[in-house]
Write a protein that holds these residues in place. Structure first.
Motif, PDB file in Angstrom:
ATOM      1  N   VAL A 101      33.829  38.569  39.452  1.00  0.00           N
ATOM      2  CA  VAL A 101      34.942  39.351  39.614  1.00  0.00           C
ATOM      3  C   VAL A 101      36.302  38.838  39.685  1.00  0.00           C
ATOM      4  CG1 VAL A 101      35.889  41.610  40.546  1.00  0.00           C
ATOM      5  CG2 VAL A 101      33.483  41.500  40.116  1.00  0.00           C
ATOM      6  N   ALA A 102      36.373  37.857  40.715  1.00  0.00           N
ATOM      7  CA  ALA A 102      37.585  37.239  40.953  1.00  0.00           C
ATOM      8  C   ALA A 102      38.354  36.507  39.857  1.00  0.00           C
ATOM      9  CB  ALA A 102      37.654  36.486  42.212  1.00  0.00           C
ATOM     10  N   SER A 103      37.210  35.763  39.334  1.00  0.00           N
ATOM     11  CA  SER A 103      37.434  35.006  37.993  1.00  0.00           C
ATOM     12  C   SER A 103      37.948  35.900  36.736  1.00  0.00           C
ATOM     13  CB  SER A 103      36.344  34.367  37.647  1.00  0.00           C
ATOM     14  OG  SER A 103      35.836  33.386  38.641  1.00  0.00           O
ATOM     15  N   ALA A 104      37.534  37.191  36.738  1.00  0.00           N
ATOM     16  CA  ALA A 104      37.809  37.857  35.664  1.00  0.00           C
ATOM     17  C   ALA A 104      39.458  38.398  35.929  1.00  0.00           C
ATOM     18  CB  ALA A 104      36.830  39.020  35.681  1.00  0.00           C
ATOM     19  N   VAL A 105      39.381  38.987  37.037  1.00  0.00           N
ATOM     20  CA  VAL A 105      40.901  39.227  37.577  1.00  0.00           C
ATOM     21  C   VAL A 105      41.878  38.239  37.521  1.00  0.00           C
ATOM     22  CG1 VAL A 105      42.323  40.084  39.603  1.00  0.00           C
ATOM     23  CG2 VAL A 105      40.054  40.921  39.448  1.00  0.00           C
ATOM     24  N   ALA A 106      41.487  36.886  37.878  1.00  0.00           N
ATOM     25  CA  ALA A 106      42.517  35.727  37.737  1.00  0.00           C
ATOM     26  C   ALA A 106      42.721  35.416  36.180  1.00  0.00           C
ATOM     27  CB  ALA A 106      42.004  34.419  38.581  1.00  0.00           C
ATOM     28  N   SER A 107      41.748  35.745  35.331  1.00  0.00           N
ATOM     29  CA  SER A 107      41.960  35.299  33.956  1.00  0.00           C
ATOM     30  C   SER A 107      42.819  36.233  33.180  1.00  0.00           C
ATOM     31  CB  SER A 107      40.371  35.045  33.126  1.00  0.00           C
ATOM     32  OG  SER A 107      39.806  34.204  33.768  1.00  0.00           O
ATOM     33  N   ALA A 108      42.737  37.653  33.953  1.00  0.00           N
ATOM     34  CA  ALA A 108      43.486  38.793  33.258  1.00  0.00           C
ATOM     35  C   ALA A 108      44.722  38.743  33.341  1.00  0.00           C
ATOM     36  CB  ALA A 108      42.882  40.003  33.992  1.00  0.00           C
ATOM     37  N   GLY A 109      45.289  38.052  34.576  1.00  0.00           N
ATOM     38  CA  GLY A 109      46.654  37.802  34.861  1.00  0.00           C
ATOM     39  C   GLY A 109      47.428  39.109  34.478  1.00  0.00           C
ATOM     40  N   THR A 110      48.562  39.208  33.534  1.00  0.00           N
ATOM     41  CA  THR A 110      49.359  40.576  33.519  1.00  0.00           C
ATOM     42  C   THR A 110      48.791  41.469  32.331  1.00  0.00           C
ATOM     43  OG1 THR A 110      50.805  39.193  32.051  1.00  0.00           O
ATOM     44  CG2 THR A 110      51.427  39.336  34.489  1.00  0.00           C
ATOM     45  N   ASP A 111      47.674  41.032  31.548  1.00  0.00           N
ATOM     46  CA  ASP A 111      47.080  41.864  30.918  1.00  0.00           C
ATOM     47  C   ASP A 111      46.476  42.869  31.313  1.00  0.00           C
ATOM     48  OD1 ASP A 111      45.560  43.092  28.661  1.00  0.00           O
ATOM     49  OD2 ASP A 111      45.058  41.098  27.737  1.00  0.00           O
ATOM     50  N   THR A 112      47.122  44.029  31.061  1.00  0.00           N
ATOM     51  CA  THR A 112      46.680  45.341  31.650  1.00  0.00           C
ATOM     52  C   THR A 112      45.059  45.629  31.380  1.00  0.00           C
ATOM     53  OG1 THR A 112      47.792  46.890  30.227  1.00  0.00           O
ATOM     54  CG2 THR A 112      49.007  46.285  32.301  1.00  0.00           C
ATOM     55  N   ALA A 113      45.063  45.714  30.063  1.00  0.00           N
ATOM     56  CA  ALA A 113      43.589  46.150  29.588  1.00  0.00           C
ATOM     57  C   ALA A 113      42.424  45.002  30.122  1.00  0.00           C
ATOM     58  CB  ALA A 113      43.700  45.885  28.125  1.00  0.00           C
ATOM     59  N   ALA A 114      42.830  43.853  30.178  1.00  0.00           N
ATOM     60  CA  ALA A 114      41.750  42.845  30.706  1.00  0.00           C
ATOM     61  C   ALA A 114      41.759  43.159  32.260  1.00  0.00           C
ATOM     62  CB  ALA A 114      42.182  41.403  30.528  1.00  0.00           C
ATOM     63  N   LEU A 115      42.994  43.511  32.896  1.00  0.00           N
ATOM     64  CA  LEU A 115      42.787  43.703  34.349  1.00  0.00           C
ATOM     65  C   LEU A 115      41.959  44.829  34.677  1.00  0.00           C
ATOM     66  CD1 LEU A 115      43.703  42.809  37.132  1.00  0.00           C
ATOM     67  CD2 LEU A 115      45.723  43.876  36.928  1.00  0.00           C
ATOM     68  N   ARG A 116      42.202  45.969  33.793  1.00  0.00           N
ATOM     69  CA  ARG A 116      41.337  47.277  33.807  1.00  0.00           C
ATOM     70  C   ARG A 116      40.015  47.010  33.574  1.00  0.00           C
ATOM     71  NH1 ARG A 116      44.188  49.901  30.793  1.00  0.00           N
ATOM     72  NH2 ARG A 116      42.768  49.688  28.847  1.00  0.00           N
ATOM     73  N   ASP A 117      39.458  46.183  32.771  1.00  0.00           N
ATOM     74  CA  ASP A 117      38.188  45.828  32.448  1.00  0.00           C
ATOM     75  C   ASP A 117      37.562  45.023  33.684  1.00  0.00           C
ATOM     76  OD1 ASP A 117      35.818  45.357  30.714  1.00  0.00           O
ATOM     77  OD2 ASP A 117      36.368  43.142  31.299  1.00  0.00           O
ATOM     78  N   ALA A 118      38.392  44.201  34.270  1.00  0.00           N
ATOM     79  CA  ALA A 118      37.840  43.357  35.232  1.00  0.00           C
ATOM     80  C   ALA A 118      37.516  44.342  36.669  1.00  0.00           C
ATOM     81  CB  ALA A 118      38.835  42.528  35.769  1.00  0.00           C
ATOM     82  N   LEU A 119      38.281  45.499  36.668  1.00  0.00           N
ATOM     83  CA  LEU A 119      37.919  46.297  37.995  1.00  0.00           C
ATOM     84  C   LEU A 119      37.212  47.429  37.731  1.00  0.00           C
ATOM     85  CD1 LEU A 119      41.622  46.542  39.065  1.00  0.00           C
ATOM     86  CD2 LEU A 119      40.012  45.165  40.328  1.00  0.00           C
ATOM     87  N   VAL A 120      36.858  47.433  36.432  1.00  0.00           N
ATOM     88  CA  VAL A 120      35.770  48.739  36.104  1.00  0.00           C
ATOM     89  C   VAL A 120      34.564  47.992  36.019  1.00  0.00           C
ATOM     90  CG1 VAL A 120      35.045  50.342  34.198  1.00  0.00           C
ATOM     91  CG2 VAL A 120      37.292  49.923  34.917  1.00  0.00           C
ATOM     92  N   ALA A 121      34.194  46.920  35.348  1.00  0.00           N
ATOM     93  CA  ALA A 121      32.779  46.283  35.054  1.00  0.00           C
ATOM     94  C   ALA A 121      32.316  45.763  36.293  1.00  0.00           C
ATOM     95  CB  ALA A 121      32.975  45.033  33.900  1.00  0.00           C
ATOM     96  N   ARG A 122      31.083  45.907  36.459  1.00  0.00           N
ATOM     97  CA  ARG A 122      30.306  45.601  37.856  1.00  0.00           C
ATOM     98  C   ARG A 122      30.231  44.150  38.084  1.00  0.00           C
ATOM     99  NH1 ARG A 122      30.489  50.188  40.722  1.00  0.00           N
ATOM    100  NH2 ARG A 122      29.829  48.670  42.579  1.00  0.00           N
ATOM    101  N   ARG A 123      29.765  43.611  36.903  1.00  0.00           N
ATOM    102  CA  ARG A 123      29.454  42.030  36.811  1.00  0.00           C
ATOM    103  C   ARG A 123      28.365  41.805  38.001  1.00  0.00           C
ATOM    104  NH1 ARG A 123      34.622  42.461  34.993  1.00  0.00           N
ATOM    105  NH2 ARG A 123      34.833  40.969  33.235  1.00  0.00           N
ATOM    106  N   GLY A 124      27.370  42.769  38.200  1.00  0.00           N
ATOM    107  CA  GLY A 124      26.352  42.266  39.105  1.00  0.00           C
ATOM    108  C   GLY A 124      26.800  42.930  40.526  1.00  0.00           C
ATOM    109  N   VAL A 125      27.881  43.565  40.927  1.00  0.00           N
ATOM    110  CA  VAL A 125      27.982  43.929  42.282  1.00  0.00           C
ATOM    111  C   VAL A 125      27.372  45.177  42.278  1.00  0.00           C
ATOM    112  CG1 VAL A 125      29.772  44.730  43.727  1.00  0.00           C
ATOM    113  CG2 VAL A 125      30.205  42.655  42.168  1.00  0.00           C
ATOM    114  N   PRO A 126      26.385  45.368  43.426  1.00  0.00           N
ATOM    115  CA  PRO A 126      25.662  46.677  43.605  1.00  0.00           C
ATOM    116  C   PRO A 126      26.707  47.715  43.941  1.00  0.00           C
ATOM    117  CG  PRO A 126      25.158  45.207  45.165  1.00  0.00           C
ATOM    118  CD  PRO A 126      25.982  44.553  44.408  1.00  0.00           C
ATOM    119  N   THR A 127      26.627  49.030  43.879  1.00  0.00           N
ATOM    120  CA  THR A 127      27.310  50.089  44.413  1.00  0.00           C
ATOM    121  C   THR A 127      27.202  50.141  45.922  1.00  0.00           C
ATOM    122  OG1 THR A 127      25.823  51.925  44.306  1.00  0.00           O
ATOM    123  CG2 THR A 127      27.263  51.448  42.399  1.00  0.00           C
ATOM    124  N   LEU A 128      27.869  50.633  46.695  1.00  0.00           N
ATOM    125  CA  LEU A 128      27.829  50.845  48.098  1.00  0.00           C
ATOM    126  C   LEU A 128      26.548  51.574  48.629  1.00  0.00           C
ATOM    127  CD1 LEU A 128      31.519  51.647  49.664  1.00  0.00           C
ATOM    128  CD2 LEU A 128      30.145  49.429  49.447  1.00  0.00           C
TER     129      LEU A 128
END
Length: 206
Positions: free
Chosen positions: A26-53
């Motif tokens: 997730v951190a890599s996806a956020v870093a790669s997104a930079g200022t690209d809002t669409a990519a940043l939104r995807d990085a914060l929406v896709a779970r990438r294996g992180v289980p829900t609470l």
């Protein structure tokens, strides 16, 4: 208050550490997104294996059940009920004001047992989520009654976000990752704002 907060923070850290690889993704996806809002939104929406609470709590057991499942859960819930009943009997028999607000001693007793039962069932994350609203409601009430500082009950709502999120995730199993991140960040920010308002702002602004 700080003990309940630290318990929740420890639970959130447990969640993050147990899923370190997924959070690195997730951190890599956020870093790669930079200022690209669409990519940043995807990085914060896709779970990438992180289980829900909720999934994490359901998969966490600090103590192996010593009884059949329903009896074990009943024993955990019953331990809290016994303490609440004991305080209720004490109020009914020995106190002159049985309907007064929850005292700090009662908060400590019920909070400690509830935290222990919740931790056995689902780890420190669940324990913190359960006791934070209860502890803050009592503290805000006593503070408003006894001190010049009058904190709002909005602080109770802020620390109730994790518990509300667990309930929501029971209904909707896989929300965006941002929901879980907010459930961790909001209560911590709530505590920091409360401490700032209580101890720092009066010194800065009188």
């Amino acid at each position: 208050m700080l003990t309940a907060t630290l318990l929740f923070v420890a639970g959130a850290a447990h969640w993050a550490y147990a899923n370190l690889g997924a959070f690195r993704s997730v951190a890599s996806a956020v870093a790669s997104a930079g200022t690209d809002t669409a990519a940043l939104r995807d990085a914060l929406v896709a779970r990438r294996g992180v289980p829900t609470l909720y999934e994490f709590v359901r998969g966490t057991e600090l103590v192996d059940p010593m009884l059949p499942t329903l009896q074990w859960y009943g024993a955990l819930a019953g331990s809290v009920g016994v303490v609440v009943l004991a305080f209720g009997l004490y109020r009914a028999v020995w106190t002159t004001h049985p309907f007064k607000w929850v005292t700090m001693n009662e908060t400590l007793g019920v909070g400690a047992v509830a935290a222990a039962a919740a931790a056995v069932y689902g780890g420190p994350l669940l324990a913190g989520a359960v006791v934070l609203p209860f502890v803050f409601a009592v503290i805000v009430r006593h503070t408003r009654a006894a001190y010049k500082f009058k904190p709002t009950y909005g602080y109770v709502l802020g620390v109730s976000v994790p518990l509300a999120t667990l309930g929501a995730e029971y209904v909707r199993p896989s929300p965006p990752l941002a929901v879980d991140l907010a459930a961790v960040v909001v209560p911590v920010l709530t505590v920091l704002v409360l401490l700032f308002s209580a101890f720092v702002r009066p010194k800065l602004f009188g």
